[in-house]
Scaffold this motif. Structure first.
Motif, short mmCIF file in Angstrom:
data_model
loop_
_atom_site.label_atom_id
_atom_site.label_comp_id
_atom_site.label_asym_id
_atom_site.label_seq_id
_atom_site.Cartn_x
_atom_site.Cartn_y
_atom_site.Cartn_z
N ALA A 10 -20.05 -27.29 -9.43
CA ALA A 10 -20.82 -26.24 -8.78
C ALA A 10 -21.40 -26.75 -7.46
O ALA A 10 -21.38 -26.04 -6.44
CB ALA A 10 -21.94 -25.77 -9.70
N LEU A 11 -21.88 -27.96 -7.45
CA LEU A 11 -22.44 -28.55 -6.23
C LEU A 11 -21.35 -28.72 -5.17
O LEU A 11 -21.56 -28.40 -4.00
CB LEU A 11 -23.09 -29.89 -6.56
N GLU A 12 -20.19 -29.21 -5.58
CA GLU A 12 -19.08 -29.36 -4.64
C GLU A 12 -18.68 -28.02 -4.04
O GLU A 12 -18.41 -27.91 -2.85
CB GLU A 12 -17.88 -30.01 -5.33
N SER A 17 -18.69 -24.31 0.60
CA SER A 17 -19.04 -23.01 1.19
C SER A 17 -19.88 -23.18 2.46
O SER A 17 -19.93 -22.29 3.30
CB SER A 17 -19.78 -22.13 0.18
N LEU A 18 -20.50 -24.32 2.61
CA LEU A 18 -21.26 -24.63 3.83
C LEU A 18 -20.38 -25.32 4.87
O LEU A 18 -20.89 -25.83 5.87
CB LEU A 18 -22.46 -25.52 3.50
N ALA A 21 -21.16 -28.93 5.63
CA ALA A 21 -22.44 -29.17 6.32
C ALA A 21 -22.32 -30.26 7.37
O ALA A 21 -23.20 -31.09 7.54
CB ALA A 21 -23.55 -29.46 5.33
N GLY A 22 -21.19 -30.26 8.06
CA GLY A 22 -21.00 -31.23 9.14
C GLY A 22 -20.97 -32.66 8.66
O GLY A 22 -21.32 -33.57 9.41
N GLY A 23 -20.56 -32.88 7.42
CA GLY A 23 -20.50 -34.23 6.89
C GLY A 23 -21.85 -34.78 6.46
O GLY A 23 -21.96 -35.94 6.10
N ARG A 24 -22.88 -33.95 6.51
CA ARG A 24 -24.23 -34.42 6.17
C ARG A 24 -24.51 -34.35 4.68
O ARG A 24 -25.51 -34.88 4.23
CB ARG A 24 -25.26 -33.60 6.93
N ILE A 25 -23.65 -33.69 3.92
CA ILE A 25 -23.83 -33.58 2.47
C ILE A 25 -22.60 -34.17 1.80
O ILE A 25 -21.48 -33.80 2.11
CB ILE A 25 -24.02 -32.12 2.03
N SER A 26 -22.82 -35.10 0.90
CA SER A 26 -21.72 -35.66 0.12
C SER A 26 -22.06 -35.51 -1.35
O SER A 26 -23.23 -35.42 -1.72
CB SER A 26 -21.47 -37.12 0.48
N VAL A 27 -21.03 -35.47 -2.17
CA VAL A 27 -21.19 -35.28 -3.61
C VAL A 27 -20.50 -36.43 -4.32
O VAL A 27 -19.36 -36.76 -3.98
CB VAL A 27 -20.58 -33.92 -4.04
#
Length: 119
Positions: A10-12, A17-18, A21-27
């Protein structure tokens, strides 16, 4: 970081969908109970949010206390383990600046806590 596969998917999906986020969010899948992020790993972050299960985040709180992270947001469904983890953060130099109890489960004695710690 998330240990539960369903939550991780779900987080991925949210990150995709964002647009990443320009590579600012990783999972990443990681069991923080067994393998907490070390202080060295945490030092690259400006803030950390943790929301552990009822057993709390004892090992992760200890690593946060050794880190240089300036802000920590903590969510907890267990006031006893929250108090233990908050003490660890305070002993490591954090100051509790905000605490909000949340009674979100009508007809239940369960209480969520949300808190902000800063250095």
């Amino acid at each position: 970081m998330e240990g539960d596969a369903g939550s991780l998917r779900a987080l991925e999906g949210g990150v995709r969908s964002l647009g990443g986020a320009g590579g600012r969010i990783s999972v990443e899948r990681r069991d923080l109970f067994k393998e907490p992020l070390t202080a060295a790993e945490l030092n690259r972050f400006q803030a950390v949010v943790f929301d552990p299960p009822r057993a709390g985040a004892q090992a992760q709180a200890a690593e946060l206390a050794r880190s240089d992270v300036p802000r920590v947001a903590a969510i907890s469904c267990n006031p006893a383990t929250f108090a233990r983890d908050a003490r660890t953060l305070a002993d490591g130099g954090y100051r509790l600046v905000w605490l909000q109890p949340v009674d979100q489960f009508l007809w239940s004695p369960h209480l969520e806590l949300a808190a902000l710690f800063t250095r």
